[in-house]
Motif scaffolding. Structure first.
Motif, PDB file in Angstrom:
ATOM      1  N   TYR A 106      39.870  40.303  42.011  1.00 53.87           N
ATOM      2  CA  TYR A 106      40.479  41.528  42.532  1.00 53.87           C
ATOM      3  C   TYR A 106      41.001  41.327  43.946  1.00 53.87           C
ATOM      4  O   TYR A 106      41.925  42.004  44.378  1.00 53.87           O
ATOM      5  CB  TYR A 106      39.494  42.700  42.480  1.00 53.87           C
ATOM      6  CG  TYR A 106      39.460  43.335  41.119  1.00 53.87           C
ATOM      7  CD1 TYR A 106      40.202  44.470  40.850  1.00 53.87           C
ATOM      8  CD2 TYR A 106      38.712  42.771  40.096  1.00 53.87           C
ATOM      9  CE1 TYR A 106      40.195  45.041  39.602  1.00 53.87           C
ATOM     10  CE2 TYR A 106      38.703  43.332  38.840  1.00 53.87           C
ATOM     11  CZ  TYR A 106      39.450  44.473  38.601  1.00 53.87           C
ATOM     12  OH  TYR A 106      39.454  45.026  37.362  1.00 53.87           O
TER      13      TYR A 106
ATOM     14  N   TYR B 187      44.556  40.358  43.613  1.00 57.66           N
ATOM     15  CA  TYR B 187      45.451  41.493  43.361  1.00 57.66           C
ATOM     16  C   TYR B 187      45.687  42.249  44.661  1.00 57.66           C
ATOM     17  O   TYR B 187      46.791  42.732  44.919  1.00 57.66           O
ATOM     18  CB  TYR B 187      44.869  42.433  42.292  1.00 57.66           C
ATOM     19  CG  TYR B 187      44.428  41.714  41.036  1.00 57.66           C
ATOM     20  CD1 TYR B 187      45.079  40.556  40.623  1.00 57.66           C
ATOM     21  CD2 TYR B 187      43.365  42.182  40.271  1.00 57.66           C
ATOM     22  CE1 TYR B 187      44.674  39.871  39.494  1.00 57.66           C
ATOM     23  CE2 TYR B 187      42.954  41.505  39.130  1.00 57.66           C
ATOM     24  CZ  TYR B 187      43.604  40.347  38.747  1.00 57.66           C
ATOM     25  OH  TYR B 187      43.201  39.669  37.649  1.00 57.66           O
TER      26      TYR B 187
ATOM     27  N   VAL C  32      48.726  37.096  41.670  1.00 63.70           N
ATOM     28  CA  VAL C  32      48.216  37.897  40.535  1.00 63.70           C
ATOM     29  C   VAL C  32      48.007  36.991  39.321  1.00 63.70           C
ATOM     30  O   VAL C  32      46.966  37.040  38.658  1.00 63.70           O
ATOM     31  CB  VAL C  32      49.187  39.051  40.205  1.00 63.70           C
ATOM     32  CG1 VAL C  32      48.718  39.805  38.966  1.00 63.70           C
ATOM     33  CG2 VAL C  32      49.307  39.991  41.383  1.00 63.70           C
TER      34      VAL C  32
ATOM     35  N   LEU D  82      44.587  36.202  37.335  1.00 67.39           N
ATOM     36  CA  LEU D  82      44.389  36.512  35.913  1.00 67.39           C
ATOM     37  C   LEU D  82      43.945  35.294  35.117  1.00 67.39           C
ATOM     38  O   LEU D  82      43.251  35.420  34.115  1.00 67.39           O
ATOM     39  CB  LEU D  82      45.696  37.063  35.314  1.00 67.39           C
ATOM     40  CG  LEU D  82      46.101  38.463  35.740  1.00 67.39           C
ATOM     41  CD1 LEU D  82      47.501  38.786  35.241  1.00 67.39           C
ATOM     42  CD2 LEU D  82      45.103  39.489  35.221  1.00 67.39           C
TER      43      LEU D  82
END
Lengths: 501, 153
Positions: free
Chosen positions: A411, A414, B87, B91
């Protein structure tokens, strides 16, 4: 003499082969990123921060500090040679330094910058050593109310030094403080502003926010108008300044050192303002003001000394009070916390080797820079020919690894993308990211001390003005705020930042 | 009639601050405010959010007085390739493992510049991956799995 024995301890720590090696790596890396425009010390330190937690605390902080002042040197090299300041603090050096280079005096300009910086670095390192202990003693008397007021001073000063609109800078501080509060409330355990995402319960990762707001936003800005950089390189010859040069640089170096040291101590202050202030002063005291802009030696020697002195003394609030004076210092706080050290007045007594080791390493690092940089100038200039678009994927890869390795929390990655986007949009809206980051770091501390102070005073807010130190600090903050809003100062301030752009 | 003058950048900026302030105020409403003596989790953030909203209004009002420069172009291509890189890494780093995940993340970021050639991008991403594996995984010993479960069939 305490000072002597303390410094002896510091030097014995800093001179260990391992720490010398990390100091060298730090200053070399710092110079490298200082030479490359587009990526600053803040972003680099943010990226390297996670990697340092495998190292000894002293070594990691020595290396990070080296990056910071190494970047100042590197920035001035490109400012002089190609009229492109690698770091914003060397923007002033470019004015007269580049003119000197065009007149075939590039070597002398580089030496003057290096020697001036070294002198300033030496003096201000001693200032840090001298002031650290008495200030620490004062800081130990601080209660919650004093800490709160001190942080208010720091935040207000960061506004004064931000570019552009003061109202926007204030808003950025408020936003930064709010973002700093994301996570679990320490008193009640209530999650705040986490949007139900459990991974943010410990708060937003500082490294992720710093990398996003500084690093990624900067990359995006560079991608806006991709232009080819033309290299009009001046030839470097005759490194050693003449006797006449020495005579003419002495005054500016001394004044620059004094100005830089004073401005660096102020929370929120730092190298950029010091350089500008010094240039203005030199222009005013000069017998020959017309010479400025045409390659005046004083226009290189003064600001270069001032920015280096400011860079060093900005460690004083960090080491004594645990309050970061600028975004780089905020990252140093992050580095200390990763290592399990609580920054503040106790560092000097509980971790004397760390404390004095860092101080001693600053002087050693400055010496390394003078010795190494002048012969290596050719190499640094070669680096400028590396095209920009090759750097982006490298930076992004290191960002990702760095941020992920802090807590292995995806996270955080992100958050990097989110804050990169947010930071870029804020820059587009002409908002300065530095006050936001400072607010982000100080947010939780500010709230905690506010709540503690209010509990101690049984809900009486006058506690902040009846306690003398706290009252003095708040008055100082108010004075700074009033001064920056005064029409005449506001105009002057706009002029100063205009020149820089 | 005089044309209405306003600074569009600052107007957007003011609105952004108001929106962000409003968001935080809305979130604070679900939190216990407490009293000034014993502040609850919502007390301090509510003050800050109110200040932020107020400053947003000030910026917005100021924007109507002067004409400013436009915002300038956005780096759309940059955003399209730079932002997904971390990102993607996030992931896939657990599934694919460090090596393939980093390679593709670097490859994505490489295309942010319109000047990047495909071959150079692949070579560059490969070199970055090799360097990072040697430095971060072997030399510094960061606990990354080099090849993750998705790569084993």
């Amino acid at each position: 003499m305490d000072l002597v024995s303390n410094l002896a301890l510091g030097f014995s720590t800093a001179l260990s082969p391992e720490n010398l090696a990390f100091c060298l790596i730090g200053v070399l890396l710092g110079t490298l990123i200082g030479v490359l425009p587009g990526i600053g010390a803040t972003a680099t330190i943010a990226m390297l921060l996670p990697i340092t937690f495998k190292l000894e605390p002293v070594s990691s902080l020595i290396m990070l500090a080296g990056i910071y002042y190494g970047a100042q040197y590197g920035g001035s090299t490109t400012a002089i040679l190609i009229n492109m300041p690698g770091e914003s603090s060397s923007a002033v050096t470019a004015i007269d330094g580049y003119q000197m280079a065009r007149k075939g005096r590039a070597g002398a300009a580089l030496s003057i910058a290096a020697l001036g910086s070294f002198f300033a670095g030496t003096v201000s390192t001693f200032l840090v050593a001298i002031f650290a202990i008495p200030l620490t003693a004062i800081a130990l008397k601080f209660g919650a109310a004093e800490y709160f007021s001190l942080m208010v001073v720091g935040l207000v000063s960061s506004i004064a030094l931000a570019h552009g609109s003061i109202v926007k800078a204030l808003a950025m501080v408020a936003l930064g403080l709010l973002l700093g509060l994301v996570g679990t409330d320490i008193y009640t355990g209530t999650p705040r502003f986490t949007l139900g995402i459990r991974e943010y319960a410990d708060g937003l990762n500082f490294v992720a926010v710093a990398v996003g707001v500084f690093g990624i936003a900067e990359i995006l800005r560079n991608l806006e108008g991709e232009k080819t950089r033309s290299l009009l390189m001046a030839k470097v010859s005759g490194l050693w300044p003449t006797r006449d040069d020495f005579r003419r640089m002495a005054g500016p170096v001394l004044r620059g050192t004094a100005i830089g040291s004073a401005l660096g101590i102020l929370p929120g202050g730092g190298a950029i303002l010091a350089a500008f202030a010094s240039y203005t002063v030199e222009k005013r005291v000069s017998d020959n003001p017309g010479e400025f802009g045409q390659g005046a030696i004083a226009g290189v020697a003064g600001p270069e000394s001032a920015n280096n002195a400011g860079a060093q003394t900005s460690f004083i609030p960090l080491l004594t009070l645990g309050i970061p004076a600028n975004p780089v210092m905020a990252l140093m706080v992050g580095a200390m916390i990763i290592q399990g050290i609580v920054p503040g007045p106790n560092v000097a007594t509980e971790q004397p080797t760390l404390f004095w080791g860092i101080i001693a390493s600053m002087w050693i690092g400055n010496l390394m820079l003078v010795v190494l940089n002048l012969p290596l100038i050719g190499l640094w200039v070669k680096l400028l020919t590396v095209p920009y678009y090759v750097l982006f994927p490298i930076i992004m890869a290191f960002c990702s690894i760095g941020v992920y390795s802090v807590n292995s929390n995806v996270y955080d990655l992100y958050a990097v993308a989110l804050f990169g986007l947010g930071g870029y949009l804020l820059v587009k809206l002409r908002c300065e990211p530095a006050p936001l980051l400072l607010g982000f770091v100080l947010g939780p501390l500010l709230e905690e001390n506010l709540r503690r102070a209010m509990i101690l005073s049984r809900g009486d807010p006058t506690t902040f003005v009846t306690r003398p130190i706290s009252a003095f600090l708040l008055a100082l903050a108010l004075a700074v705020l009033i001064i920056v809003f005064l029409p005449s100062v506001k105009k002057k301030r706009e002029e100063v930042f205009q020149e820089e752009d | 009639m005089k044309q209405l003058q306003f600074d569009s950048t600052n107007a957007i900026c003011g609105l952004t601050f108001i929106a962000l302030g409003g968001f935080f105020i809305y979130q604070c409403l679900n939190l216990d405010l407490g009293t000034a003596f014993r502040m609850g989790p919502g007390y301090f953030p509510l003050i800050l959010a109110a200040i932020l909203t107020l400053l947003g209004v000030v910026v917005l009002v100021q924007a109507t007085r002067v004409r400013g420069e436009p915002m300038g172009p956005l780096a759309l291509r940059g955003m399209l390739f730079i932002l997904p890189a971390p990102v993607f890494f996030g992931l896939t780093v657990r599934g694919l493992g460090f090596v393939p995940s980093l390679f593709f993340a670097a490859l994505i970021a490489a295309f942010a510049s319109s000047r990047m050639k495909p071959l150079l991008a692949v070579v560059l991403a490969g070199a970055i991956t090799l360097f990072s594996v040697l430095v971060f995984s072997y030399a510094l010993g960061l606990p990354f799995e080099r090849f993750g479960p998705w790569t084993r069939l």
